[in-house]
Design a protein around this motif. Structure first.
Motif, PDB file in Angstrom:
ATOM      1  N   SER A 133      25.830  56.248 -49.003  1.00  0.00           N
ATOM      2  CA  SER A 133      25.708  54.975 -49.714  1.00  0.00           C
ATOM      3  C   SER A 133      26.811  54.063 -49.220  1.00  0.00           C
ATOM      4  CB  SER A 133      25.842  55.175 -51.224  1.00  0.00           C
ATOM      5  OG  SER A 133      24.729  55.862 -51.755  1.00  0.00           O
ATOM      6  N   LEU A 140      24.671  49.653 -54.186  1.00  0.00           N
ATOM      7  CA  LEU A 140      24.842  50.578 -53.076  1.00  0.00           C
ATOM      8  C   LEU A 140      23.526  50.686 -52.319  1.00  0.00           C
ATOM      9  CD1 LEU A 140      26.780  53.464 -54.884  1.00  0.00           C
ATOM     10  CD2 LEU A 140      27.738  51.793 -53.283  1.00  0.00           C
ATOM     11  N   ASN A 141      23.613  50.761 -51.003  1.00  0.00           N
ATOM     12  CA  ASN A 141      22.430  50.916 -50.172  1.00  0.00           C
ATOM     13  C   ASN A 141      22.558  52.177 -49.332  1.00  0.00           C
ATOM     14  OD1 ASN A 141      21.348  48.424 -51.073  1.00  0.00           O
ATOM     15  ND2 ASN A 141      22.657  47.342 -49.616  1.00  0.00           N
ATOM     16  N   LEU A 142      21.467  52.918 -49.200  1.00  0.00           N
ATOM     17  CA  LEU A 142      21.494  54.183 -48.479  1.00  0.00           C
ATOM     18  C   LEU A 142      21.276  53.949 -46.990  1.00  0.00           C
ATOM     19  CD1 LEU A 142      21.747  57.137 -49.686  1.00  0.00           C
ATOM     20  CD2 LEU A 142      19.352  57.396 -49.017  1.00  0.00           C
ATOM     21  N   ALA A 159      20.741  52.466 -54.082  1.00  0.00           N
ATOM     22  CA  ALA A 159      20.941  53.908 -54.189  1.00  0.00           C
ATOM     23  C   ALA A 159      22.077  54.217 -55.162  1.00  0.00           C
ATOM     24  CB  ALA A 159      21.252  54.491 -52.816  1.00  0.00           C
ATOM     25  N   ARG A 161      25.385  57.246 -56.280  1.00  0.00           N
ATOM     26  CA  ARG A 161      26.580  57.837 -55.673  1.00  0.00           C
ATOM     27  C   ARG A 161      26.431  59.332 -55.416  1.00  0.00           C
ATOM     28  NH1 ARG A 161      30.734  57.701 -60.874  1.00  0.00           N
ATOM     29  NH2 ARG A 161      30.050  59.664 -61.852  1.00  0.00           N
ATOM     30  N   TYR A 174      19.492  62.608 -52.603  1.00  0.00           N
ATOM     31  CA  TYR A 174      20.193  61.376 -52.966  1.00  0.00           C
ATOM     32  C   TYR A 174      19.566  60.829 -54.239  1.00  0.00           C
ATOM     33  CZ  TYR A 174      16.174  58.874 -50.953  1.00  0.00           C
ATOM     34  OH  TYR A 174      14.916  58.403 -50.671  1.00  0.00           O
TER      35      TYR A 174
END
Length: 270
Positions: A133, A140-142, A159, A161, A174
């Protein structure tokens, strides 16, 4: 950070040898087993957050990294090497993933692993690739990142953590925020076309999960530990209550490679 021995019998978890291994008034979090008897975590030392390694056999602690004016977070062992990767946040605001040699603590300079990616949380898919992430605009971006080529490929937005290698598999799990703002768990295998598969939803307010094996998950909520069995009831079932150990507000949780110990982050209710 607490460590305990456990066995699982159906829907009952038998717990012994509960121990507070950090016992520190500062920030201690993000534990990860580097072997069945050693744990790395982000721990406060001299008002800085450093990479600590705790030996369960000798009940001793060492700092891995040389101290900096910044802080180190989310340490994890490389699958095949004497290195630990960790997120370093410098006082300048620079946030990058670094590698540290834990076989000779505090004696080698850290190596920046990804010069452009602002990694927040991650897990190794294999020794060269991570699922992570990264910081985005208020979320958050994966991404999938290759530590050799330094290529960072966006995967999905919004996404969570909690990212983990699934034991006895080539997959990584995830979490992803759903339309109700709860976290869903997915499995991703980069060697099988890079498709994701839905596993389950985490309970309301819970962000963290871990795996006992390739089909059973654990999480902590309040003083309780819950189990999800992909081939069982397929719902979260309470298997233990740690309130008798004055433990409350469990969040991050992880299991040793041999599946016999749990490390978790919690408050001392005393």
């Amino acid at each position: 950070i607490y460590v305990l021995d456990f066995t699982l019998s159906g829907e009952v978890m038998n717990i012994t040898s509960v121990k507070n291994i950090s016992n520190n008034p500062g920030y201690d979090s993000q534990p990860s087993f580097i072997s069945d008897s050693k744990i790395v975590y982000a721990g406060t030392e001299n008002n800085q957050t450093e990479i600590q390694v705790y030996n369960l056999k000798t009940a001793s602690k060492k700092r891995i990294n040389s101290p900096t004016s910044g802080g180190e977070y989310s340490p994890q062992k490389f699958p095949v090497s004497n290195q630990v990767a960790a997120v370093r946040l410098d006082t300048s605001g620079l946030q990058r993933l670094y590698g540290y040699d834990y076989s000779i603590p505090s004696q080698t300079a850290p190596q920046m692993l990804l010069p452009t990616a602002e990694i927040a949380y991650f897990a190794f898919h294999d020794n060269d690739r991570i699922v992570a992430s990264i910081l985005g605009a208020n979320q958050l971006n994966l991404v999938v990142a290759n530590l050799k080529t330094k290529k960072v490929t966006p995967y999905i937005e919004n996404a969570g953590r909690s990212i983990h290698k699934v034991p006895q598999s080539t997959s990584v799990s995830y979490t992803l925020s759903n339309e109700d703002k709860n976290m869903d768990v997915y499995i991703l295998d980069l060697d099988q076309g890079g498709e994701s598969f839905f596993v389950c939803q985490l309970p309301v307010g819970v962000q963290d999960h871990c795996w006992i094996n390739n089909s059973q998950l654990l999480l902590g909520s309040g003083s309780k530990i819950y189990l999800y069995d992909m081939f069982g009831a397929q719902e979260w079932i309470k298997v233990a209550d740690l309130s008798t150990y004055t433990i409350s507000t469990i969040n991050r949780i992880t299991v040793s490679p041999d599946g016999k110990k749990i490390a978790l982050v919690a408050n001392d209710a005393q």
